[in-house]
Design an enzyme around this catalytic site. Structure first.
Site, mmCIF file in Angstrom:
data_model
loop_
_atom_site.group_PDB
_atom_site.id
_atom_site.type_symbol
_atom_site.label_atom_id
_atom_site.label_comp_id
_atom_site.label_asym_id
_atom_site.label_seq_id
_atom_site.Cartn_x
_atom_site.Cartn_y
_atom_site.Cartn_z
ATOM 1 N N THR B 23 0.861 -1.180 0.000
ATOM 2 C CA THR B 23 0.000 0.000 0.000
ATOM 3 C C THR B 23 0.901 1.235 0.000
ATOM 4 O OG1 THR B 23 -1.992 1.003 0.953
ATOM 5 C CG2 THR B 23 -0.332 0.249 2.516
ATOM 6 N N CYS B 29 -2.894 7.311 8.178
ATOM 7 C CA CYS B 29 -3.472 5.969 8.072
ATOM 8 C C CYS B 29 -2.466 4.941 8.586
ATOM 9 C CB CYS B 29 -3.814 5.635 6.631
ATOM 10 S SG CYS B 29 -4.945 6.807 5.878
ATOM 11 N N HIS B 46 -5.621 -0.957 4.867
ATOM 12 C CA HIS B 46 -5.185 0.444 4.920
ATOM 13 C C HIS B 46 -6.226 1.200 5.755
ATOM 14 C CE1 HIS B 46 -3.275 3.982 2.544
ATOM 15 N NE2 HIS B 46 -4.049 4.512 3.468
#
Lengths: 210, 162
Positions: B23, B29, B46
């Site tokens: 990711t 995040c 995520h």
């Protein structure tokens, strides 16, 4: 957030906010640099989170950005975002032709301060015209700067909307050099909080329920 | 041919060798990886927000919240044949991208995401093997289920493996 209540008139209104706001900001930028700056017709899109980062060249693309929160009647987030080499050029011009390097992680205080000030002036003029146009009371927070991956920066502006939706309405205006229209110099992103849309539309006499 | 499986914002996905999973652009995040070292399967989420309970609308995006993401990853791995006892976790992210003088709760979202992920891992009894959290840099992470290595790239601090 129910996007189905938003019709094409509403999107036109948002586009006009982008137009007026970024228009004023472009004028301010042009004055600062003492050269012509042009802007593209703003785009207003309801898009997924991943598509937003695609607009600035992908999630990992390194950008220089100034972020501020809008507080007042219609809260939201605003970003002024530049590709790193464009930011270097812009700050170089501003600091009297000095060669500016942003990529190596060694930013002088002067450079960061200049970037912050540019962001401050531009977003200030964007926000003032937004406020004048709608009659809403809007104030900017103190701007914050970051030079990092676009995805890491933009996702911060998506937090409010992500709590209620998997999509966001983004008002995006791209700047270009007047001679090289294809070369995008930077982006202005306006991301109103979910509850702000109704307030903006009401202020302009086009409520969402009709 | 090995592939890189992508996990978008608020997304969730599984991987098994020879593929890897990645990711990009993690800011506040948190990237959560659950894996079974023996069975060589892993999943990544995520995570954007700490708690789905705070949310008014019923969004179906399980990867978005720390609690639903840990839950969903766990279920997906078990379904794929992982044994509950050998599931382990690695996490990265939770940075504070912008420094503000006014410390509103939304501004502290990175640390809150990390706290919440840890809390929910704990509730499932999943051991957290290693983590790279906090700071103020964005991260791109890639996990290889073959050797359980998590590679973390940042703009200014280079690459490291945990």
């Amino acid at each position: 957030m129910d996007f189905t209540k938003i019709n094409h008139i509403h999107l036109d209104i948002l586009r006009e906010i982008g137009n007026i706001g970024a228009g004023h900001a472009a004028t301010a930028l042009s004055t600062m640099l003492n050269k012509a700056v042009d802007m593209k017709v703003p785009s207003v899109n309801v898009i997924s989170f991943d598509e937003i980062t695609e607009m600035v060249g992908g999630s990992e693309n390194i950008v220089a950005s100034v972020f501020l929160r809008i507080v007042g009647d219609a809260p939201g987030c605003m970003f002024f975002m530049l590709p790193i080499e464009q930011a270097e050029k812009l700050l170089g011009d501003l600091l009297g032709g000095e060669a500016v390097q942003l990529t190596e992680g060694v930013h002088s205080e002067m450079t960061i301060s200049a970037l912050q000030e540019v962001g401050n002036i531009l977003s200030g003029s964007y926000l003032t015209s937004f406020s004048d146009f709608t009659g809403l009371n809007l104030q900017p927070s103190v701007p914050a700067t970051s030079i990092d991956m676009a995805g890491a920066i933009l996702s911060f502006g998506l937090l409010e909307i992500s709590a209620v939706s998997d999509f966001a309405i983004v008002i995006d205006t791209a700047f270009t050099d007047i001679k090289k229209l294809d070369e995008v110099k930077g982006h202005f992103f306006l991301l109103p909080d979910p509850e702000s849309f109704a307030k903006i539309f009401n202020a302009l006499g086009v409520p969402m329920d009709e | 041919m090995s592939e890189i499986i992508k996990v978008g914002i608020a997304d969730i996905n599984l991987v098994s060798p020879p593929d890897t999973i990645r990711t990009t652009g993690l800011g506040s995040c948190v990237g959560v990886i659950l894996y079974d070292e023996g069975k060589k399967i892993a999943g990544m989420a995520h995570v954007m927000l700490p708690e789905s309970a705070l949310i008014k609308s019923n969004t179906t995006n399980l990867g978005k919240f720390a609690d639903t993401a840990v839950n969903a990853l766990y279920d997906m791995l078990i379904k794929k044949g992982a044994s509950a006892k050998s599931i382990k976790a690695k996490i990265a992210g939770g940075a504070q991208m912008f420094q503000f003088s006014s410390g509103s709760e939304m501004m502290r979202i990175g640390p809150r995401n990390v706290e919440s992920v840890k809390l929910h891992l704990n509730q499932f009894g999943i051991p957290l093997i290693s983590s790279d959290v906090g700071g103020n840099s964005g991260r791109t992470i890639e996990f290889d289920p073959l050797n359980s290595q998590l590679t973390i790239k940042t703009v200014n601090k280079g690459t490291k493996i945990i």
